[in-house]
Motif scaffolding. Structure first.
Motif, PDB file in Angstrom:
ATOM      1  N   GLY A   1       0.828  -1.201   0.000  1.00  0.00           N
ATOM      2  CA  GLY A   1       0.000   0.000   0.000  1.00  0.00           C
ATOM      3  C   GLY A   1       0.855   1.240   0.000  1.00  0.00           C
ATOM      4  N   HIS A   2       0.367   2.293   0.678  1.00  0.00           N
ATOM      5  CA  HIS A   2       1.146   3.534   0.698  1.00  0.00           C
ATOM      6  C   HIS A   2       0.703   4.436   1.843  1.00  0.00           C
ATOM      7  CE1 HIS A   2       3.892   6.482  -0.989  1.00  0.00           C
ATOM      8  NE2 HIS A   2       4.240   5.576  -1.877  1.00  0.00           N
ATOM      9  N   ILE A   3       1.668   5.206   2.326  1.00  0.00           N
ATOM     10  CA  ILE A   3       1.420   6.203   3.370  1.00  0.00           C
ATOM     11  C   ILE A   3       1.287   7.585   2.745  1.00  0.00           C
ATOM     12  CG2 ILE A   3       2.654   4.921   5.139  1.00  0.00           C
ATOM     13  CD1 ILE A   3       4.950   7.107   4.607  1.00  0.00           C
ATOM     14  N   GLY A   4       0.794   8.526   3.558  1.00  0.00           N
ATOM     15  CA  GLY A   4       0.800   9.934   3.193  1.00  0.00           C
ATOM     16  C   GLY A   4       1.371  10.749   4.340  1.00  0.00           C
ATOM     17  N   LEU A   5       1.784  11.952   4.056  1.00  0.00           N
ATOM     18  CA  LEU A   5       2.385  12.820   5.060  1.00  0.00           C
ATOM     19  C   LEU A   5       1.443  13.051   6.236  1.00  0.00           C
ATOM     20  CD1 LEU A   5       4.742  14.790   5.780  1.00  0.00           C
ATOM     21  CD2 LEU A   5       3.456  16.559   4.568  1.00  0.00           C
ATOM     22  N   GLY A   6       1.951  12.835   7.443  1.00  0.00           N
ATOM     23  CA  GLY A   6       1.197  13.186   8.635  1.00  0.00           C
ATOM     24  C   GLY A   6       0.345  12.100   9.253  1.00  0.00           C
ATOM     25  N   GLY A   7       0.232  10.935   8.618  1.00  0.00           N
ATOM     26  CA  GLY A   7      -0.523   9.851   9.241  1.00  0.00           C
ATOM     27  C   GLY A   7      -1.468   9.057   8.377  1.00  0.00           C
TER      28      GLY A   7
END
Length: 381
Positions: free
Chosen positions: A334-340
């Motif tokens: 999957g993937h993360i995004g900035l800040g949570g």
């Protein structure tokens, strides 16, 4: 705080854990969605969408989810690979001749998607004034020299990824890449994931808040210290030239920004629905999905300054680094995004998971709030 939404009985402990997040007075608002197959077993939201705490979070509240959108761009490109109009191992310059400048003539789509292209950042001067001008950024990127020989090192393409893949989509399909994603991925599957929010929907966008006292794991602390003190470091340039920041989340230019690797506004349900559609074969074939989630690169990432594993445009489970673990099975992606914010899937158990928040933490990789919820979900399935 009591959450709104749905939660099947087997997941009641997850609802309680989600609600407990808001015991911290710094927490503003957030959403959580978990699907097993095509069944939504959890779809919760709580808190407020403004900084003052006067505007309740709703089911359709949109959250700035930053780079969580990168796999959408990857799947869009893979759709074109399946149609035979793009190829993974042909140089990008075959489709975009100007890109061959600066030693980039051998970079392939596979290199870009696996973050081994050698073009993860743009050097100075300051590129922020031109950030919202697609043509100018594409010309700048075409002229930029490589940082290293393609395929030899890892370096996360924070913004370069979206411009390169987006331009390939535009040149081979004819549509704007965000239009392609809307028409081929989000709209047909009813996904509340916006790559460029239309003005009538601006009122739905939640505002970010930077929580105090959250230091992050050691890798994150090291990265933040480097970015704060060395303006010429490659990580600093990757994250700031041009820059992504929660501060942009109040800027209408950012809301409307069409950058398929760095800017998205979504609901948790919309993000989890993407992975549910992906696992069900509604976007790409099983064979292409297997290649998408197959390890393409593994090592110390020069941008994140930590060990990373990548598929074709997705982050893979990193069990050697507990702060980067999805807390599910070994084959999550999957993937993360900035800040949570985060969205990912466990293909072995058919779980699609997404957590979105407007209370920015300090973890550069997977936020502990999401990790705790994911571990509970995995135990319940």
């Amino acid at each position: 705080m009591e959450a709104s939404g749905i939660c099947v009985s087997e997941f009641e402990n997850i609802k309680s854990a989600f609600e407990d997040i808001f015991n911290d007075p710094q927490e503003r608002g957030g959403g959580l969605c978990i699907k097993v197959g095509d069944e939504t077993v959890v779809n919760l939201w709580a808190g407020s969408s403004d900084l003052e705490g006067s505007k309740p979070w709703h089911e359709d509240t949109l959250v700035n989810t930053f780079c969580v959108v990168k796999p959408f761009a990857a799947v869009a490109a893979l759709m074109l690979v399946e149609k035979g109009v793009l190829e993974l191992d042909i140089p990008v310059a075959h489709y975009w001749p100007e890109f061959a400048q600066g030693g980039k003539d051998t970079i392939t789509l596979r290199h870009v998607m696996s973050h081994t292209s050698g073009i993860p950042a743009l050097r100075l001067p300051d590129r922020n004034p031109a950030m919202y001008d697609w043509e100018q950024m594409i010309n700048t990127l075409a002229a930029e020299p490589v940082w290293w020989q393609p395929g030899t090192e890892l370096g996360y393409g924070t913004l370069t990824y979206g411009w390169i893949i987006g331009e390939l989509i535009r040149r081979t399909d004819g549509r704007d890449p965000c239009t392609f994603i809307h028409e081929e991925i989000t709209q047909p599957n009813g996904l509340e994931v916006h790559l460029g929010v239309e003005q009538p929907d601006y009122y739905r966008i939640a505002r970010f808040y930077a929580a105090k006292g959250r230091t992050g794991d050691p890798y994150s602390q090291n990265l933040r210290a480097r970015v704060a003190t060395d303006s010429h470091d490659i990580s600093t340039l990757a994250f700031t030239n041009p820059g992504m920041s929660p501060k942009r989340s109040s800027d209408p230019r950012w809301w409307a920004f069409k950058q398929p690797g760095a800017c998205s506004h979504s609901t948790a349900n919309g993000l989890a629905g993407f992975y549910s559609a992906l696992l069900a074969g509604r976007l790409i074939s099983a064979e292409t999905l297997n290649e998408f989630i197959q390890e393409q690169s593994n090592g110390m990432d020069r941008i994140w300054k930590r060990p990373m594993r990548y598929g074709l445009g997705c982050m893979l489970e990193q069990q050697v680094d507990p702060h980067a673990s999805h807390r599910m099975g070994p084959n999550t992606f999957g993937h993360i995004g900035l800040g949570g914010p985060i969205a990912f899937a466990d293909a072995d158990r058919g779980i699609s998971f997404s957590f979105v928040t407007t209370t920015s933490g300090a973890h550069a990789m997977i936020d502990p709030r999401a990790q705790n919820l994911a571990a509970l979900a995995y135990a319940a399935v």
